[in-house]
Design a protein around this motif. Structure first.
Motif, short mmCIF file in Angstrom:
data_model
loop_
_atom_site.label_atom_id
_atom_site.label_comp_id
_atom_site.label_asym_id
_atom_site.label_seq_id
_atom_site.Cartn_x
_atom_site.Cartn_y
_atom_site.Cartn_z
N MET A 1 0.84 -1.20 0.00
CA MET A 1 0.00 0.00 0.00
C MET A 1 0.87 1.25 0.00
O MET A 1 0.58 2.23 -0.71
CB MET A 1 -0.93 0.00 1.21
N TYR B 1 2.07 1.82 -3.43
CA TYR B 1 1.02 2.38 -4.27
C TYR B 1 0.83 3.87 -3.99
O TYR B 1 0.78 4.69 -4.92
CB TYR B 1 -0.29 1.62 -4.01
N LEU B 2 0.73 4.23 -2.72
CA LEU B 2 0.47 5.62 -2.35
C LEU B 2 1.60 6.54 -2.75
O LEU B 2 1.38 7.71 -3.08
CB LEU B 2 0.23 5.72 -0.83
N TYR C 1 -5.55 -2.85 -7.71
CA TYR C 1 -5.73 -2.06 -6.49
C TYR C 1 -6.85 -2.64 -5.63
O TYR C 1 -6.76 -2.65 -4.39
CB TYR C 1 -6.04 -0.59 -6.77
N ALA D 1 -6.51 -3.41 -1.70
CA ALA D 1 -7.37 -2.84 -0.66
C ALA D 1 -7.97 -3.94 0.21
O ALA D 1 -8.12 -3.78 1.43
CB ALA D 1 -8.47 -2.01 -1.31
N TYR E 1 -5.33 -5.19 2.52
CA TYR E 1 -4.99 -4.17 3.53
C TYR E 1 -5.86 -4.30 4.77
O TYR E 1 -5.52 -3.78 5.83
CB TYR E 1 -5.14 -2.78 2.91
N LEU F 1 -10.68 2.47 0.96
CA LEU F 1 -9.85 1.90 2.02
C LEU F 1 -10.74 1.14 3.00
O LEU F 1 -11.96 1.17 2.91
CB LEU F 1 -9.07 2.99 2.76
N SER G 1 -5.22 6.38 7.48
CA SER G 1 -4.44 6.59 6.27
C SER G 1 -3.31 7.59 6.48
O SER G 1 -3.34 8.42 7.40
CB SER G 1 -5.37 7.10 5.16
N ARG H 1 -8.16 10.08 -0.72
CA ARG H 1 -8.39 8.72 -1.21
C ARG H 1 -7.08 8.16 -1.78
O ARG H 1 -6.22 8.93 -2.24
CB ARG H 1 -9.48 8.72 -2.27
N PRO H 2 -6.91 6.85 -1.77
CA PRO H 2 -5.66 6.27 -2.28
C PRO H 2 -5.29 6.72 -3.68
O PRO H 2 -4.13 7.02 -3.97
CB PRO H 2 -5.93 4.76 -2.22
N GLN I 1 -3.91 10.15 -3.62
CA GLN I 1 -2.54 10.17 -3.11
C GLN I 1 -1.54 9.70 -4.18
O GLN I 1 -0.49 10.31 -4.37
CB GLN I 1 -2.43 9.30 -1.85
N ARG I 2 -1.87 8.64 -4.85
CA ARG I 2 -0.94 8.11 -5.86
C ARG I 2 -0.72 9.13 -6.99
O ARG I 2 0.40 9.32 -7.46
CB ARG I 2 -1.46 6.80 -6.45
#
Length: 526
Positions: A263, A266-267, A280, A284, A287, A364, A370, A401-402, A405-406
């Motif tokens: 994770m 990814y982030l 993804y 998730a 995770y 998530l 997070s 949100r993921p 962030q990415r």
């Protein structure tokens, strides 16, 4: 019939009468339109992963190549220190700018405000927490001369507020306590997550590691490399009492480590994450194991030990803002308009446990803390507050949100992060009357797990709160007693009136045939 009507009238009077204290149950805070202050407690931004727990390195789990520090755009030293990644630094600044835009639109932050007194910022003494606080300030208060203060030995008052392992007098959870929280059979927990654990093992290709070099050979004395196959499911359970391991090493904690690592990849926008073997959506799902491990680590007993002081401090800052009086044990005489605290995911999860709240960030897991996500306590009031009863607390969890962030997406009011407004158990709405919120916090924290001088302030606050509740209850029962006496008196009066009415009616009404006297009959014969 008249008596029955009298009873019904009396009962209706009793039920319709207002009761002191009832407003606590129905006050929805609809008139609380003025945002007075906020406390913002944030986890640090995206960092590089820790080495694996246990006795073996990454090579004990897989022969597959992991991303290098260069793939994270980090030096070897930065990577090994679990510093913020360059991508993570960018995200923190973006988030700070969004929080500025949001609270400026709500009227909390004003350009002509005195930043040095209206904003206070503190960070745990870990480098990634310090770095996160400073980058956040660049976005949140770009034109203010506000310094992030570090909670170290030179600022001992703030150490128990920011630390996730401060040595208070309360103990950490014992093995018996943890066993009792899920039934005591770790094998059942392992079976619950078996499909996820096996999926992690499949991605790692653990079976390709030579048996004598495998994690099984390094952790399990019973493992025979000549005839046994090493699987994550076969790894032994070992109680450690370490919160970041979920209090124990187990198949779940070993697999959860890699779910978190992937994770973070990814982030942080690492080009190839999870060796390119997961979507993804799968990541998730995996995770969820990390979230469960963190839930075990932030159990009730650990949360009291390491989080009671933090929650007590936040309450004290709000109390000072509401009453206008300094609470001993807080940093300054003047309560800030915005208090910013930067520490770890465990700190956020301790407060989640103590307040018994839940949140969900888009894409998530439930209650996932997070990176750069924050628990926010907003203090609201009516337009012209006259007393403590005109103040309300609203609690939110906010995190990008993921995918945001990415991609380092710019966050704005039109493209916001994920925000969850939560209801604290004991409150009837998201805007909880401050008096009730204070009572909940004081009831939920163990004051013995806090540190002086704040401890004495919290004890005094609790005693004052109990007196107010006792006074309110006494007043309520006094009024109820008067009402009962009044209703009983009314019933007696109505009964007397009813009896008199019936008597008079009998005297003036014609007598029925069967009540006629003998003299009446004699007169008829004549």
């Amino acid at each position: 019939a008249l008596l029955g009507k009298s009873v019904a009238i009396a009962a209706s009077l009793l039920l319709a009468s207002p009761v002191v204290g009832a407003s606590k149950q129905i006050d929805l805070g609809e008139n609380a339109s003025e945002l007075v202050a906020m406390v913002y407690m944030s986890r640090h931004g995206v960092r590089s992963p820790f080495p694996p727990d246990g006795k073996g390195g990454l090579e004990s789990y897989t022969n597959r190549p992991f991303p290098t520090p260069e793939d994270w755009n980090m030096t070897e030293k930065q990577y090994q220190n679990q510093d913020l990644t360059p991508h993570g630094e960018k995200l923190v600044n973006i988030f700070g700018s969004y929080i500025n835009e949001k609270y400026t639109s709500l009227g909390l932050i004003q350009e002509d405000s005195v930043c040095e007194t209206s904003i206070q910022c503190f960070a745990d003494d870990n480098e990634r927490d310090i770095r996160t606080s400073r980058l956040f300030l660049q976005g949140f208060a770009p034109n203010c001369n506000v310094t992030s203060l570090v909670a170290n030995d030179s600022l001992s008052l703030m150490q128990p507020v920011l630390s996730d392992t401060y040595n208070t007098t309360c103990p950490t959870a014992t093995k018996d306590q943890m066993d009792g929280s899920f039934g005591g059979d770790m094998s059942k927990v392992t079976l619950l997550y078996r499909p996820m654990i096996e999926r992690v093992e499949e991605v790692l290709q653990t079976s390709k590691v030579p048996a004598e070099e495998s994690i099984c050979a390094k952790t399990d004395p019973k493992f025979n490399p000549k005839k046994d196959n090493c699987t994550l499911m076969s790894l032994p359970f070992e109680w450690t009492g370490l919160y970041w391991q979920g209090m124990a090493l187990s198949p779940l904690s070993y697999a959860a480590y890699f779910a978190e690592m992937w994770m973070l990849q990814y982030l942080s926008n690492v080009k190839t994450w999870a060796f390119g073997a997961l979507s993804y959506i799968e990541l998730a799902q995996l995770y969820q194991m990390h979230s469960q491990v963190m839930a075990y680590g932030s159990n009730y007993w650990n949360s009291q030990r390491n989080g009671a002081h933090t929650l007590g401090y936040i309450l004290s800052v709000l109390e000072s803002k509401v009453t206008g009086r300094h609470v001993d044990g807080t940093y300054s005489q003047e309560s800030p308009t915005a208090l910013l605290l930067f520490n770890h995911d465990t700190n956020v999860l301790y407060l989640r446990e103590l307040l018994d709240i839940q949140w969900l960030v888009n894409a998530l897991d439930l209650n996932a803390a997070s990176t750069a996500g924050a628990l926010v306590f907003e203090l609201w009031s009516t337009p012209d507050p006259q007393s403590i009863d005109d103040y309300y607390v609203q609690v939110m969890y906010v995190a990008a949100r993921p995918g945001q962030q990415r991609q380092a997406t710019k966050l704005t009011m039109k493209n916001p992060p994920s925000e969850a407004t939560v209801i604290v158990r004991g409150c009837t709405s998201s805007k909880c009357p401050y008096r009730i919120f204070r009572e909940i916090v004081l009831d939920n924290i163990d004051v013995e797990c806090t540190v002086s001088p704040l401890r004495e302030s919290l004890v005094s606050m609790k005693e004052r709160n109990d007196r107010e509740d006792s006074s309110s209850s006494a007043q309520m029962w006094k009024i109820i007693s008067f009402m009962i006496v009044g209703v009983v008196g009314l019933l007696i009066l109505l009964t007397i009136v009813s009896c008199i009415y019936r008597y008079v009616k009998m005297q003036i009404s014609p007598r029925p045939e069967h009540f006629r006297s003998l003299s009446d009959y004699d007169e008829e014969r004549m």
